[in-house]
Design a protein around this motif. Sequence first.
Motif, PDB file in Angstrom:
ATOM      1  N   GLN A   1      52.117   5.861  57.526  1.00 54.91           N
ATOM      2  CA  GLN A   1      50.871   6.589  57.357  1.00 54.91           C
ATOM      3  C   GLN A   1      50.433   6.455  55.899  1.00 54.91           C
ATOM      4  O   GLN A   1      50.938   7.149  55.034  1.00 54.91           O
ATOM      5  N   PRO A   2      49.505   5.516  55.594  1.00 54.68           N
ATOM      6  CA  PRO A   2      49.059   5.366  54.215  1.00 54.68           C
ATOM      7  C   PRO A   2      48.147   6.524  53.822  1.00 54.68           C
ATOM      8  O   PRO A   2      47.438   7.074  54.653  1.00 54.68           O
ATOM      9  N   VAL A   3      48.191   6.890  52.549  1.00 58.95           N
ATOM     10  CA  VAL A   3      47.312   7.919  52.020  1.00 58.95           C
ATOM     11  C   VAL A   3      46.558   7.313  50.854  1.00 58.95           C
ATOM     12  O   VAL A   3      47.166   6.944  49.852  1.00 58.95           O
ATOM     13  N   PRO A   4      45.237   7.138  50.972  1.00 58.99           N
ATOM     14  CA  PRO A   4      44.481   6.557  49.865  1.00 58.99           C
ATOM     15  C   PRO A   4      44.625   7.387  48.592  1.00 58.99           C
ATOM     16  O   PRO A   4      44.722   8.615  48.651  1.00 58.99           O
ATOM     17  N   THR A   5      44.676   6.716  47.458  1.00 57.43           N
ATOM     18  CA  THR A   5      44.798   7.380  46.175  1.00 57.43           C
ATOM     19  C   THR A   5      43.672   8.395  46.006  1.00 57.43           C
ATOM     20  O   THR A   5      42.526   8.128  46.314  1.00 57.43           O
ATOM     21  N   GLY A   6      44.041   9.578  45.515  1.00 56.24           N
ATOM     22  CA  GLY A   6      43.048  10.610  45.247  1.00 56.24           C
ATOM     23  C   GLY A   6      42.752  11.508  46.432  1.00 56.24           C
ATOM     24  O   GLY A   6      41.985  12.453  46.301  1.00 56.24           O
ATOM     25  N   GLU A   7      43.326  11.235  47.595  1.00 57.86           N
ATOM     26  CA  GLU A   7      43.101  12.089  48.753  1.00 57.86           C
ATOM     27  C   GLU A   7      44.335  12.926  49.017  1.00 57.86           C
ATOM     28  O   GLU A   7      45.449  12.514  48.757  1.00 57.86           O
TER      29      GLU A   7
ATOM     30  N   VAL B   1      57.286  17.772  49.885  1.00 54.79           N
ATOM     31  CA  VAL B   1      57.334  16.498  49.164  1.00 54.79           C
ATOM     32  C   VAL B   1      55.922  15.960  48.940  1.00 54.79           C
ATOM     33  O   VAL B   1      55.539  15.613  47.817  1.00 54.79           O
ATOM     34  N   LEU B   2      55.127  15.883  50.014  1.00 50.99           N
ATOM     35  CA  LEU B   2      53.770  15.330  49.902  1.00 50.99           C
ATOM     36  C   LEU B   2      52.885  16.163  48.989  1.00 50.99           C
ATOM     37  O   LEU B   2      52.112  15.623  48.193  1.00 50.99           O
ATOM     38  N   GLN B   3      53.004  17.487  49.086  1.00 54.37           N
ATOM     39  CA  GLN B   3      52.188  18.351  48.240  1.00 54.37           C
ATOM     40  C   GLN B   3      52.566  18.199  46.773  1.00 54.37           C
ATOM     41  O   GLN B   3      51.701  18.124  45.903  1.00 54.37           O
ATOM     42  N   SER B   4      53.860  18.116  46.491  1.00 57.06           N
ATOM     43  CA  SER B   4      54.316  17.952  45.113  1.00 57.06           C
ATOM     44  C   SER B   4      53.808  16.643  44.521  1.00 57.06           C
ATOM     45  O   SER B   4      53.297  16.616  43.395  1.00 57.06           O
ATOM     46  N   LEU B   5      53.925  15.563  45.281  1.00 62.20           N
ATOM     47  CA  LEU B   5      53.462  14.259  44.787  1.00 62.20           C
ATOM     48  C   LEU B   5      51.952  14.236  44.616  1.00 62.20           C
ATOM     49  O   LEU B   5      51.442  13.650  43.658  1.00 62.20           O
ATOM     50  N   ASP B   6      51.240  14.883  45.521  1.00 60.85           N
ATOM     51  CA  ASP B   6      49.786  14.967  45.389  1.00 60.85           C
ATOM     52  C   ASP B   6      49.404  15.768  44.143  1.00 60.85           C
ATOM     53  O   ASP B   6      48.523  15.363  43.396  1.00 60.85           O
ATOM     54  N   ASP B   7      50.091  16.889  43.915  1.00 62.45           N
ATOM     55  CA  ASP B   7      49.826  17.710  42.730  1.00 62.45           C
ATOM     56  C   ASP B   7      50.047  16.921  41.444  1.00 62.45           C
ATOM     57  O   ASP B   7      49.359  17.134  40.456  1.00 62.45           O
ATOM     58  N   ASP B   8      51.023  16.016  41.467  1.00 65.51           N
ATOM     59  CA  ASP B   8      51.350  15.229  40.276  1.00 65.51           C
ATOM     60  C   ASP B   8      50.606  13.895  40.216  1.00 65.51           C
ATOM     61  O   ASP B   8      50.961  13.021  39.430  1.00 65.51           O
ATOM     62  N   GLN B   9      49.602  13.731  41.064  1.00 63.37           N
ATOM     63  CA  GLN B   9      48.721  12.565  41.080  1.00 63.37           C
ATOM     64  C   GLN B   9      49.462  11.251  41.322  1.00 63.37           C
ATOM     65  O   GLN B   9      49.193  10.232  40.677  1.00 63.37           O
ATOM     66  N   ALA B  10      50.389  11.281  42.276  1.00 64.64           N
ATOM     67  CA  ALA B  10      51.060  10.042  42.681  1.00 64.64           C
ATOM     68  C   ALA B  10      50.021   9.095  43.263  1.00 64.64           C
ATOM     69  O   ALA B  10      49.041   9.528  43.873  1.00 64.64           O
ATOM     70  N   GLN B  11      50.240   7.811  43.082  1.00 67.53           N
ATOM     71  CA  GLN B  11      49.298   6.808  43.559  1.00 67.53           C
ATOM     72  C   GLN B  11      49.881   6.049  44.746  1.00 67.53           C
ATOM     73  O   GLN B  11      51.090   5.886  44.852  1.00 67.53           O
ATOM     74  N   ASP B  12      48.995   5.568  45.616  1.00 67.20           N
ATOM     75  CA  ASP B  12      49.364   4.709  46.746  1.00 67.20           C
ATOM     76  C   ASP B  12      50.521   5.297  47.552  1.00 67.20           C
ATOM     77  O   ASP B  12      51.524   4.643  47.812  1.00 67.20           O
ATOM     78  N   LEU B  13      50.354   6.527  47.968  1.00 66.82           N
ATOM     79  CA  LEU B  13      51.366   7.269  48.720  1.00 66.82           C
ATOM     80  C   LEU B  13      51.459   6.761  50.151  1.00 66.82           C
ATOM     81  O   LEU B  13      50.449   6.632  50.834  1.00 66.82           O
TER      82      LEU B  13
ATOM     83  N   VAL C   1      59.225   8.315  51.897  1.00 69.03           N
ATOM     84  CA  VAL C   1      57.957   8.397  51.179  1.00 69.03           C
ATOM     85  C   VAL C   1      58.047   7.452  49.993  1.00 69.03           C
ATOM     86  O   VAL C   1      59.037   7.463  49.258  1.00 69.03           O
ATOM     87  N   ILE C   2      57.026   6.629  49.823  1.00 77.16           N
ATOM     88  CA  ILE C   2      56.964   5.679  48.714  1.00 77.16           C
ATOM     89  C   ILE C   2      55.688   5.967  47.943  1.00 77.16           C
ATOM     90  O   ILE C   2      54.617   6.116  48.546  1.00 77.16           O
ATOM     91  N   ALA C   3      55.806   6.060  46.622  1.00 76.43           N
ATOM     92  CA  ALA C   3      54.634   6.341  45.793  1.00 76.43           C
ATOM     93  C   ALA C   3      54.812   5.679  44.432  1.00 76.43           C
ATOM     94  O   ALA C   3      55.922   5.327  44.038  1.00 76.43           O
TER      95      ALA C   3
END
Length: 132
Positions: free
Chosen positions: A7-13, A29-41, A57-59
């Motif tokens: 399940q790809p997540v576009p950067t910034g979403e 995990v996903l919320q933490s990475l999103d909060d820290d502006q992980a790219q290409d999740l 999860v790869i970011a």
Amino acid sequence: MPQAHVQPVPTGETPPAVTDNDDPLLAVVLQSLDDDQAQDLVTIDLEGKSSIADFMVIASGRSTRQVAAMAQKLGEKLKANGFGNPRIEGLPAADWVLVDAGGVIVHLFRPEVRTFYNLERMWGFDGPSGAA
């Protein structure tokens, strides 16, 4: 090897909820990475396909400093949310940091290192912007 659901997540979403499984560990995990502006999740569903974990999860981070900070904050958030102390490897160099949270394995990379190892392809996915 069977292909994993990716399940790809576009950067910034904001990462979407897992459709078939509302796993609370994965959500943290996903919320933490999103909060820290992980790219290409990218989230790969391993349930029933591998015994190592239910999800991978790869970011990417923009620098070794961001990769290290994301890993450390993720560890703190997992502990604060009652998921214990995850095992974290690779922090001194922070080119590739592995966070083993039990049911979720997280790989955090600098972009160049991520391209070199190409874990998505190994799991049957052709990159953050492709499709399985």
